[in-house]
Motif scaffolding. Structure first.
Motif, PDB file in Angstrom:
ATOM      1  N   UNK A 580      -3.680 -11.169   7.759  1.00  0.00           N
ATOM      2  CA  UNK A 580      -5.112 -11.468   7.779  1.00  0.00           C
ATOM      3  C   UNK A 580      -5.832 -10.826   6.600  1.00  0.00           C
ATOM      4  N   UNK A 581      -5.452  -9.608   6.269  1.00  0.00           N
ATOM      5  CA  UNK A 581      -6.105  -8.888   5.171  1.00  0.00           C
ATOM      6  C   UNK A 581      -5.653  -9.374   3.801  1.00  0.00           C
ATOM      7  N   UNK A 582      -4.539 -10.128   3.759  1.00  0.00           N
ATOM      8  CA  UNK A 582      -4.019 -10.576   2.475  1.00  0.00           C
ATOM      9  C   UNK A 582      -3.280  -9.496   1.720  1.00  0.00           C
ATOM     10  N   UNK A 583      -2.978  -8.390   2.380  1.00  0.00           N
ATOM     11  CA  UNK A 583      -2.304  -7.276   1.701  1.00  0.00           C
ATOM     12  C   UNK A 583      -0.788  -7.394   1.736  1.00  0.00           C
ATOM     13  N   UNK A 584      -0.274  -8.438   2.387  1.00  0.00           N
ATOM     14  CA  UNK A 584       1.181  -8.615   2.404  1.00  0.00           C
ATOM     15  C   UNK A 584       1.713  -8.766   0.973  1.00  0.00           C
ATOM     16  N   UNK A 585       0.891  -9.302   0.070  1.00  0.00           N
ATOM     17  CA  UNK A 585       1.343  -9.465  -1.318  1.00  0.00           C
ATOM     18  C   UNK A 585       1.590  -8.115  -1.983  1.00  0.00           C
ATOM     19  N   UNK A 586       0.830  -7.084  -1.574  1.00  0.00           N
ATOM     20  CA  UNK A 586       1.078  -5.738  -2.107  1.00  0.00           C
ATOM     21  C   UNK A 586       2.462  -5.251  -1.679  1.00  0.00           C
ATOM     22  N   UNK A 587       2.840  -5.576  -0.448  1.00  0.00           N
ATOM     23  CA  UNK A 587       4.139  -5.147   0.061  1.00  0.00           C
ATOM     24  C   UNK A 587       5.264  -5.859  -0.676  1.00  0.00           C
ATOM     25  N   UNK A 588       5.072  -7.141  -0.926  1.00  0.00           N
ATOM     26  CA  UNK A 588       6.078  -7.890  -1.692  1.00  0.00           C
ATOM     27  C   UNK A 588       6.206  -7.313  -3.089  1.00  0.00           C
ATOM     28  N   UNK A 589       5.086  -7.021  -3.703  1.00  0.00           N
ATOM     29  CA  UNK A 589       5.115  -6.441  -5.048  1.00  0.00           C
ATOM     30  C   UNK A 589       5.819  -5.090  -5.040  1.00  0.00           C
ATOM     31  N   UNK A 590       5.631  -4.315  -3.966  1.00  0.00           N
ATOM     32  CA  UNK A 590       6.302  -3.014  -3.878  1.00  0.00           C
ATOM     33  C   UNK A 590       7.813  -3.186  -3.868  1.00  0.00           C
ATOM     34  N   UNK A 591       8.304  -4.190  -3.146  1.00  0.00           N
ATOM     35  CA  UNK A 591       9.750  -4.421  -3.096  1.00  0.00           C
ATOM     36  C   UNK A 591      10.277  -4.891  -4.451  1.00  0.00           C
ATOM     37  N   UNK A 592       9.565  -5.813  -5.078  1.00  0.00           N
ATOM     38  CA  UNK A 592      10.071  -6.415  -6.310  1.00  0.00           C
ATOM     39  C   UNK A 592       9.916  -5.509  -7.523  1.00  0.00           C
ATOM     40  N   UNK A 593       9.032  -4.534  -7.446  1.00  0.00           N
ATOM     41  CA  UNK A 593       8.842  -3.635  -8.595  1.00  0.00           C
ATOM     42  C   UNK A 593       9.494  -2.276  -8.391  1.00  0.00           C
ATOM     43  N   UNK A 594      10.192  -2.099  -7.277  1.00  0.00           N
ATOM     44  CA  UNK A 594      10.834  -0.811  -7.007  1.00  0.00           C
ATOM     45  C   UNK A 594      11.944  -0.548  -8.018  1.00  0.00           C
ATOM     46  N   UNK A 595      12.189   0.720  -8.349  1.00  0.00           N
ATOM     47  CA  UNK A 595      13.310   1.041  -9.243  1.00  0.00           C
ATOM     48  C   UNK A 595      14.621   0.521  -8.671  1.00  0.00           C
ATOM     49  N   UNK A 596      15.558   0.264  -9.551  1.00  0.00           N
ATOM     50  CA  UNK A 596      16.816  -0.339  -9.118  1.00  0.00           C
ATOM     51  C   UNK A 596      17.628   0.576  -8.203  1.00  0.00           C
ATOM     52  N   UNK A 597      17.356   1.878  -8.243  1.00  0.00           N
ATOM     53  CA  UNK A 597      18.116   2.799  -7.401  1.00  0.00           C
ATOM     54  C   UNK A 597      17.361   3.173  -6.123  1.00  0.00           C
ATOM     55  N   UNK A 598      16.266   2.466  -5.821  1.00  0.00           N
ATOM     56  CA  UNK A 598      15.487   2.748  -4.617  1.00  0.00           C
ATOM     57  C   UNK A 598      16.098   1.974  -3.447  1.00  0.00           C
ATOM     58  N   UNK A 599      16.794   2.683  -2.560  1.00  0.00           N
ATOM     59  CA  UNK A 599      17.456   2.027  -1.439  1.00  0.00           C
ATOM     60  C   UNK A 599      16.453   1.445  -0.447  1.00  0.00           C
ATOM     61  N   UNK A 600      15.206   1.976  -0.442  1.00  0.00           N
ATOM     62  CA  UNK A 600      14.198   1.466   0.485  1.00  0.00           C
ATOM     63  C   UNK A 600      13.812   0.026   0.143  1.00  0.00           C
ATOM     64  N   UNK A 601      13.967  -0.370  -1.107  1.00  0.00           N
ATOM     65  CA  UNK A 601      13.544  -1.703  -1.529  1.00  0.00           C
ATOM     66  C   UNK A 601      14.287  -2.794  -0.766  1.00  0.00           C
ATOM     67  N   UNK A 602      15.596  -2.617  -0.593  1.00  0.00           N
ATOM     68  CA  UNK A 602      16.385  -3.636   0.103  1.00  0.00           C
ATOM     69  C   UNK A 602      16.004  -3.720   1.579  1.00  0.00           C
ATOM     70  N   UNK A 603      15.756  -2.565   2.200  1.00  0.00           N
ATOM     71  CA  UNK A 603      15.327  -2.580   3.602  1.00  0.00           C
ATOM     72  C   UNK A 603      13.952  -3.245   3.732  1.00  0.00           C
ATOM     73  N   UNK A 604      13.061  -2.943   2.768  1.00  0.00           N
ATOM     74  CA  UNK A 604      11.737  -3.557   2.786  1.00  0.00           C
ATOM     75  C   UNK A 604      11.846  -5.067   2.611  1.00  0.00           C
ATOM     76  N   UNK A 605      12.733  -5.505   1.719  1.00  0.00           N
ATOM     77  CA  UNK A 605      12.909  -6.942   1.499  1.00  0.00           C
ATOM     78  C   UNK A 605      13.342  -7.636   2.789  1.00  0.00           C
ATOM     79  N   UNK A 606      14.245  -7.009   3.503  1.00  0.00           N
ATOM     80  CA  UNK A 606      14.713  -7.576   4.771  1.00  0.00           C
ATOM     81  C   UNK A 606      13.552  -7.727   5.753  1.00  0.00           C
TER      82      UNK A 606
END
Length: 802
Positions: A580-606
């Motif tokens: 509703x807030x439209x902030x889901x795009x911030x979360x997507x950006x967080x996953x796609x811009x995370x460093x390559x060694x950030x293991x949280x990125x893959x869990x967030x993507x899921x």
């Protein structure tokens, strides 16, 4: 009083000599005075003068009339004229000496002696002339004649008088050069100056009406003919070519007023103004006198008159006030903001001293100028300055269209909040009903405030909000709405202007903006700061999801949350709130811009793929699936065919973020470097011939964790040797990579192994491969660079058979 005379000529009458000399000197004139006088009394005919001039031609020659200051403080008043004779350079000079501190008889100005009948063109009999007791003025400077001359020189009056003021106030200023065709016109200029300058300055003004050598003249005002003006390029001269192009540029109010009085043929006003209080060269008394007499002035003059009257309102009678206000409020197209400020000071000074009928025109003028001139930011007159309600109503009807058009305009270049505050105060002063326009007015003001968060009139804005409750309610409501899309601008605004949040308005977004600086100062934990800001809103994201958008904008601004922060944001607020807030795009950006060694990125993507299946576009979905693929590979949940799946997902994610690709390919490479890897996946990887995938394997093999394991586990050395000597025909990318890894990664490790560790490697190579694998290892170790394609092919064939 009587004055000593002297005569100086180029030749005595009846003699052929041409040497200039004194022919008659009065008693009491010091010798040094005579020495100086010789430098001042000479004469040079104009350019092109005939050698044997006729009587008529002689009359057309310029006359040198000079008032000169001498070094001992005395002065010399002289007239020099050309004479006929055997040459064009014959002249006669007649002068009187004024000792220091003395003036002409009767205190007459030196210029009044121009063409006085007392001047002689011949040497008197005897060597010692009598003292002279009077230099009666001629009729050359009658008042009408001077008025006519002033009008004829209208374009140059103001600039000449501005320079006269400068040389009077600072004698070392640049000399004034008047370029005229007739020396009599230069004398008329001096006569104009004598009527205007303060008496002491007029008495001290030195001048000469004609010279061929202006660069050598010591006078403050110098007259030259047009033929001699070309040499005057030095900035030490202020040249006024009074027969040429009219001057341009601003002049001071005093000089401008003087010029207008002369053009109005009213020089008697100079004497009247001198009797009023004020400093010499003050424009106020002169401008006030001129306006009172009906002389039209410009904005600088009107402002000077208003300022002068504002300083002494007690000295003005009712008639003077009436005439002044009538003159100040007369129609004019050249009013300036400075003039309006002067009128405002006058109105303030007159209020309570004169009836409202006298101040009402000034008040109406100020309000009109404030509406129609955007640069006129003035202190508005009080309601009491208007005579009666009918005046206010009439003024409101006249100004309403312009005022409302500007107040409700969507975009105004250069608009300031101070201007809008002033217009709203004018509307209140004139009892204008803004009920219908208030929403658009508030929208305009809010956008102006957020466009320039450091408002030019912060205190004035706060005063307005205290004065006009309806404006405060509408403005704060609009700012709260806009803060949702521009939280950082609203935060900056509130940091500079403490807008009042009292009352019944909720204003959640503005309250968060006000709290944000303190929340961010408490520490580096942005999630905690987010909680603090959300508490200030007074609403839960579940009840009012839009506060979540404002809070994220305040805490992260243009930055992107980390993958770990994004997982917490998603877990705490839920997908519905972010959707509703439209902030889901911030979360997507967080996953796609995370460093390559950030293991949280893959869990967030899921989590994102599960929570926002409809919102995420195809490309971003492909990139997230690449990250999810890495997660599944690490957890052994991915079905077989890893390399093919990785490449297929990449194709859907193009243009894929480099960190996402590195994360997914890097994870796959790490798994394939482990001894417990699926051999089928390794085989598929080696034969994929994908440069990026194999490059990721190369980077992973050179990582510190792999190097540390190679040094610690001889069996792992054997495993890597076996893999890196296999599949020689898999493709160029793999062939080049495995060869580089053998030489650049494995050989340095093996070189540092002990003999016992080498034996363990050989034994492990024989167990994982065959005896020929161990033999190949021994050959490779002893003979660097000899491991060729043939040996590798044979070894690979035996490994496959075994």
């Amino acid at each position: 009083m009587s004055l000593a005379q002297l005569h100086y000529t180029s030749a005595s009458a009846g003699e052929d000599g041409v040497g200039a000399r004194f022919t008659a000197v009065g008693g009491g004139i010091p010798t040094p005075v005579l020495t100086e006088a010789e430098q001042l009394l000479g004469y040079e005919p104009p350019a092109g003068a005939p050698y044997h001039p006729t009587t008529a031609e002689l009359r057309s020659f310029p006359e040198t009339f000079s008032f000169s200051a001498l070094s001992d403080g005395s002065h010399l008043l002289s007239r020099t004229v050309a004479l006929g004779g055997s040459g064009a350079c014959h002249f006669h000079a007649h002068a009187v000496h004024l000792p220091a501190g003395t003036r002409l008889p009767g205190g007459a100005l030196p210029i009044t002696a121009w063409r006085s009948p007392s001047w002689a063109s011949t040497t008197p009999d005897g060597g010692t002339p009598d003292r002279i007791s009077a230099l009666p003025a001629s009729a050359a400077f009658g008042q009408e004649a001077l008025n006519d001359f002033a009008v004829s020189r209208s374009p140059w009056l103001a600039t000449v008088f501005a320079d006269l003021r400068r040389v009077s106030e600072k004698p070392s200023s640049a000399q004034i050069v008047l370029v005229e065709r007739q020396s009599a016109d230069v004398a008329r200029w001096i006569a104009l100056a004598g009527a205007v300058l303060p008496p002491e300055d007029a008495q001290r003004l030195t001048f000469t009406t004609y010279t061929r050598r202006p660069a050598h003249s010591p006078h403050q005002v110098i007259g030259v003919l047009p033929d001699d003006a070309h040499q005057l390029t030095d900035p030490a001269f202020r040249v006024h070519a009074c027969a040429g192009r009219a001057p341009e540029g601003p002049v001071d109010a005093w000089a401008e007023t003087v010029a207008r009085i002369w053009r109005g043929r009213a020089p008697e006003l100079f004497r009247a103004a001198s009797e009023l209080p004020g400093e010499p060269f003050a424009a106020g008394p002169l401008a006030f006198t001129a306006l009172h007499a009906g002389i039209t002035l410009g904005p600088n003059g009107r402002a000077a008159a208003a300022d002068w009257a504002a300083e002494r309102p007690y000295a003005l009678d009712e008639q003077q006030v009436h005439r002044l206000t009538t003159a100040l409020t007369a129609p004019a197209d050249d009013r300036t903001a400075a003039e309006s400020e002067s009128v405002a000071r006058l109105l303030s000074a007159l209020e309570g001293r004169v009836p409202a009928t006298a101040t009402a025109p000034l008040a109406a003028l100020l309000v009109t100028e404030a509406v129609r001139r955007s640069d006129a930011v003035l202190a508005l007159p009080p309601r009491s300055a208007f005579a009666e309600p009918a005046v206010v109503k009439e003024l409101a009807e006249e100004l309403a269209p312009d005022l409302l058009a500007e107040l409700t305009a969507e975009t105004t270049v250069g608009e300031t909040i101070g201007r809008q505050v002033q217009l709203l105060r004018i509307a209140r002063l004139l009892d204008m009903d803004l009920t219908e326009q208030l929403p658009s007015v508030a929208r305009h003001m809010a956008r102006t405030l957020l466009a320039a968060p450091a408002p030019d009139s912060g205190p004035a804005l706060l005063d307005l909000l205290d004065e006009q409750f309806d404006v405060r309610t509408a403005l704060l409501g609009e700012l709260d709405r806009l803060a949702l899309t521009a939280p950082s601008a609203a935060e900056e605004l509130l940091a500079r202007v403490a807008l009042p949040f009292t009352g019944a308005q909720a204003l959640p977004h503005l309250r968060m903006c006000a709290e944000a600086p303190r929340a961010k100062e408490q520490g580096s934990d942005r999630i905690m700061a987010l909680h603090t800001v959300l508490r200030a809103a007074g609403f839960s994201p579940f009840a009012e999801p839009l506060v979540l958008r404002t809070a994220i904008g305040l805490i992260w601004g243009d930055a992107t949350p980390t993958a770990g922060e994004a997982r917490l944001l998603l877990g705490e607020s839920g997908s519905d709130s972010h959707r509703t807030a439209g902030t889901w795009s911030h979360l997507v950006a967080a996953a796609l811009s995370a460093p390559s060694d950030d293991a949280e990125a893959a869990e967030l993507a899921h989590d994102l793929l599960r929570c926002f299946p409809q919102e995420i576009d195809a490309r971003a979905r492909g990139a997230l699936r690449l990250l999810e693929f890495a997660r599944d590979v690490r957890s052994s949940e991915s079905p077989p065919g890893w390399p093919d799946r990785a490449m297929a997902l990449r194709a859907r994610a193009e243009p894929v973020e480099p960190t996402v690709l590195e994360h997914a390919y890097g994870t796959l490479a790490q798994i394939l470097l482990a001894p417990e890897r699926p051999e089928a996946e390794l085989y598929a990887f080696v034969h994929s011939d994908d440069p990026d995938l194999i490059a990721a394997y190369d980077r992973a093999a050179r990582h510190d964790t792999v190097l540390a394991r190679l040094r610690a586990e001889p069996a792992y050395v054997a495993d890597c040797f076996t893999v890196w000597t296999s599949h020689p025909h898999a493709g160029r990318a793999w062939s080049e990579t495995r060869a580089a890894l053998l030489e650049e990664v494995l050989r340095p490790v093996v070189r540092d192994l002990s003999g016992s560790e080498i034996a363990v490697v050989e034994k492990a190579a024989e167990q994982t491969g065959s005896s020929r694998t161990a033999e190949a290892f021994r050959t490779w170790r002893r003979r660097p660079g000899t491991f060729g394609r043939r040996l590798g092919s044979r070894l690979a064939a035996r490994v496959r058979r075994s």
